[in-house]
Every structure is written in structure tokens, then in C-alpha cells.
Design an enzyme around this catalytic site. Structure first.
Site, mmCIF file in Angstrom:
data_model
loop_
_atom_site.group_PDB
_atom_site.id
_atom_site.type_symbol
_atom_site.label_atom_id
_atom_site.label_comp_id
_atom_site.label_asym_id
_atom_site.label_seq_id
_atom_site.Cartn_x
_atom_site.Cartn_y
_atom_site.Cartn_z
ATOM 1 N N HIS A 129 0.811 -1.216 0.000
ATOM 2 C CA HIS A 129 0.000 0.000 0.000
ATOM 3 C C HIS A 129 0.849 1.272 0.000
ATOM 4 O O HIS A 129 0.352 2.349 -0.339
ATOM 5 C CB HIS A 129 -0.922 -0.005 1.213
ATOM 6 C CG HIS A 129 -2.221 0.707 0.990
ATOM 7 N ND1 HIS A 129 -2.330 1.867 0.250
ATOM 8 C CD2 HIS A 129 -3.474 0.427 1.410
ATOM 9 C CE1 HIS A 129 -3.582 2.265 0.220
ATOM 10 N NE2 HIS A 129 -4.310 1.406 0.907
ATOM 11 N N ASP A 348 -11.808 -4.711 -18.044
ATOM 12 C CA ASP A 348 -12.145 -5.726 -19.038
ATOM 13 C C ASP A 348 -10.870 -6.121 -19.770
ATOM 14 O O ASP A 348 -10.336 -5.363 -20.580
ATOM 15 C CB ASP A 348 -13.189 -5.183 -20.022
ATOM 16 C CG ASP A 348 -13.653 -6.228 -21.031
ATOM 17 O OD1 ASP A 348 -13.050 -7.317 -21.081
ATOM 18 O OD2 ASP A 348 -14.605 -5.947 -21.775
#
Length: 423
Positions: A129, A348
Site C-alpha cells: 500500500h 475488461d
């Protein structure tokens, strides 16, 4: 309700490998911003070398990232609702390669692609992170998407520019930062943060549940955002479930991005580092539990209102002044981050939109709002939470009471799934 199977679900992995750059890259040390380099973000996969005391830097050594391929003996449809957060098969779908989780000398990323028998696949990413926030991670995955779909050039090139969120010279701590101050309550109430001692469930809020909750608010608060409403609901129910001393103080903190134009931070679109702050508010337990939902909503709105350009710059300065890189408060704190609009669900890679995309689950005091589409096409918000077992039961009871007649859809996806798994 998630389906139940007697079949043993298994995943067979190939040996992990390091994927190195396609061509030589500069060997250098890159400094993190003071927002990146805070204790709150030091988890998962870092690849750093120490410089100044408690300061981390990225060692660009060209050694690559960890990549694993795996084959599953099951189809996506067999998982049903279990694919969403918290996924009970996480240990099968992402593997913590031994020695890869440390703060020093480890790869920045671990990616596992698991092929399913139906022809679908899962893409699991474990990241450090300190390198990026949710928006930065989505930018990285969108880059993978563009490359997989044959793009000749990237639509957004990555930008380092860590200096934009570094401490000023000299540093000037001008804001009150409750988010980094531990609460000192007089009671000796102990709430475990050990994930092995906590239940992990997620709760769905669709348009019907949001409408029921908003109808409980006074008119002047009904224009609140879905995040403000649901975060307040979760905080209030969680506090009731923990059965804390009414005189104790609890804290709510929310992650707010500085990328919004409102804050005039001038952060370029390709910047993938952490550009968030943790503004916080306090409440007495008794006031939070005994007042209507509107009380909690007003406090959540107040926390968000604390965010400003000056607040995040002051937070960067605080990191420099403290030197020890203070961590967000733990005791009495509950932190909520809204990931429903960052774009995980719009990725996608060439095979269509994902069935579910988002953070794998809650952490001890963290919950995340994920966008979720049910099988009937309804879209809502899925929120995972961790609580000790008895507290989780009380949490569900209180949430049912608040939702009243809308409980069936809310709890269908929280059924405990007892499916045998092996590697």
C-alpha cells in the site's frame, strides 16, 4: 444463498516466477512521498531499502514481480455468491509465497492467475500500500487491460512526482489530526484485532435498503451520500455490537482522496501514489448508540468536511515532524473507505466485465464499500466487516432491526460456507 457442495475444491499452482522488465531499466532509489511513507500503509508486498531513519525508498533493481499460474478443479458457477468479498477461497486464489511479505527486500507485487474449468479465470493481486492507493491500483490494472487488448500506446502514462505530497520546508502542522492519536479510555474493555479470533462477513445494501435507512433521517440530512449513510450505519451497528462502556470515546475515520478537483492539489492523472487522508471524528459510545441514525450521519459528514488541501499537507508535515511515522489510531477506531466508484468493476481484459472486482475483504478495523451486482441484475454496495463472533451476531441483529422488513436480500450472501478446500 451460496450453494453448498460435497466436492473438495482444489487449486494446483505452478512454481512462482519473477517477471522482469522487457528491457533494461535505470538502477536507482526512488523516494516515497510523506503520505506514502506512513506506518498506516506499511503492509503487503514492499520492495524497499532503508535510507534515513524510518524512511523507505523504492529500490529499482529490475528483479521483477512475482507471478503465479494455477489451475482450478471447479467452475465459476460452483462458487455462487462466494466469489465476492470476503471470499472463503482467498488462500487458494492468491498464494503468499514464503519470504515475499516483508518490508525490506521483497517484490512490489504478487499476481496469481487461476484458470477455472468453465474457461473463466480469477486475477488476484497483492500489493504494497505504500506504493499506491486504490485509484493507483486501478490505473495499473487498466494498463494491463490496454496491453492485453493490443493497444499500441497507453492512454495514461504513470507519473512518479512524489514531491507533490512531501512535507513542506519547514513543516507546518496546522490541522488537528485525531486520526493519528490513540484514544485513552478509562475502561479496560479489550476488543481483539486478531483476524483469527474474528468472524468475517459482508453485507449487501441495495436501493431498497438505502431507501429504508434514508427514511430514518431528518429532512436536512436526506441529501447525504450513499457512503455517508452506509458508513454511519455500519459504525453505529458495530459500536452497539461491541458493547463498549457508554462513557468511552470511539472514533470514525474515512479515507478521502485528494485527487478531487475541489482540493486544488493539481495531482496529475498518471500519479499512482497514495493521495488520501484519514480525517476523523470522536463520539461518546452512549451518544452514538442511543441517538438515531442521523447523529452518526452528521458525524460522518463532519469527518469528510475536515478534508482539505491544507489537511493533507499538514498530515505530510506531521510525518516529518514526528519522525517515527505515526500510525492511524487503533483502539476505539473504525475506518471506512469507499471503493465503489474507483473502477475495479469496469476492468475488461478482453473476456468481459468481472463478476466481482474489489478488495478481498475487511481488515481488523477497516471496512470497504465495494460495488456489487446481484444475479438478478440489481446493483448495490457490498461491505465486509470483521468482528468477534458474539459481536457479529449482535451486529446482524441490530442491522436487521434498522432495515426492518428488508432483511432477506441483505443477508442472503452472508451465509457461512462450509466447503472443503485443499491445495
Amino acid at each position: 444463498m451460496a450453494p453448498k457442495f460435497s466436492q473438495v475444491l482444489s487449486v494446483t499452482r505452478q512454481a512462482p516466477e519473477l517477471i522482469v522488465p522487457a528491457r533494461p531499466t535505470p538502477r536507482e532509489l526512488k523516494q516515497l512521498s510523506d503520505i506514502d511513507d506512513q506506518e498506516s500503509f506499511r503492509f503487503h508486498i514492499p520492495a524497499y531499502r532503508r535510507s534515513q531513519p524510518r524512511k523507505l525508498m523504492v529500490d529499482c533493481n529490475g528483479e521483477g514481480i512475482l507471478f503465479l499460474e494455477a489451475e482450478a478443479n471447479f467452475k465459476l458457477e460452483q462458487l455462487g455468491g462466494a466469489i465476492q468479498s470476503p471470499c472463503p477461497y482467498l488462500e487458494q486464489l492468491t498464494y503468499n509465497v514464503p519470504g515475499s511479505e516483508g518490508i525490506l527486500g521483497c517484490p512490489l507485487l504478487l499476481i496469481q492467475v487461476t484458470r477455472l474449468m468453465c474457461g473463466g479465470f480469477t486475477l488476484a493481486i497483492r500489493f504494497n500500500h505504500t506504493m499506491c492507493d486504490a485509484s493507483g491500483l486501478v490505473q495499473f490494472v487498466k494498463t494491463i487491460e490496454e496491453m492485453a487488448r493490443g493497444a499500441n500506446t497507453l492512454s495514461i502514462f504513470p507519473v512518479w512526482q512524489w514531491e507533490r505530497l512531501c512535507a513542506r520546508n519547514p513543516p507546518q502542522v496546522t490541522s488537528v489530526h485525531l486520526e493519528y492519536e490513540e484514544i485513552n479510555n478509562n475502561s479496560d474493555t479489550f476488543i481483539t484485532t486478531n483476524p483469527n479470533e474474528m468472524d468475517h462477513k459482508s453485507f449487501y445494501f441495495g436501493p431498497k435498503e438505502v431507501r429504508v435507512l434514508k427514511n430514518q433521517l431528518p429532512l436536512h440530512l436526506r441529501n447525504c451520500s450513499t457512503f455517508e449513510l452506509l458508513a454511519a450505519c455500519m459504525w453505529r451497528c458495530r459500536t452497539i455490537a461491541l458493547q463498549l462502556d457508554p462513557k468511552d470515546t470511539v472514533q470514525f475515520s474515512c479515507l478521502v482522496t485528494a485527487r478531487a478537483k475541489d482540493y486544488k492539489m493539481d495531482i496529475p492523472s498518471g500519479y499512482y501514489g497514495n493521495a488520501v487522508a484519514f480525517p476523523a471524528v470522536h463520539s461518546k459510545v452512549g451518544a452514538l448508540c442511543n441517538n438515531p441514525l442521523g447523529y452518526a450521519v452528521a458525524l460522518v459528514k463532519k469527518a469528510k468536511a475536515e478534508m482539505s488541501e491544507e489537511h493533507i499537507r499538514s498530515a505530510a508535515d506531521l510525518m516529518e515532524v514526528k519522525g517515527r511515522r505515526p500510525r492511524h489510531a487503533i483502539k476505539g477506531n473504525y475506518i471506512v473507505s469507499d471503493l465503489s466508484k474507483v473502477g475495479f468493476d469496469r476492468i475488461d481484459l478482453g473476456w468481459g466485465k468481472p463478476v466481482f472486482a474489489g478488495i478481498a475483504g475487511a481488515k481488523s478495523i477497516f471496512s470497504f464499500l465495494n460495488r456489487y451486482q446481484k444475479e438478478d441484475g440489481e446493483t448495490g454496495t457490498l461491505i465486509p466487516i470483521r468482528l468477534p463472533g458474539p459481536s457479529m451476531k449482535r451486529f446482524e441483529e441490530e442491522l436487521k432491526r434498522m432495515i426492518q422488513g428488508s432483511t432477506e436480500d441483505l443477508f442472503d450472501i452472508t451465509e457461512t460456507r462450509k466447503i472443503a478446500c485443499k491445495l
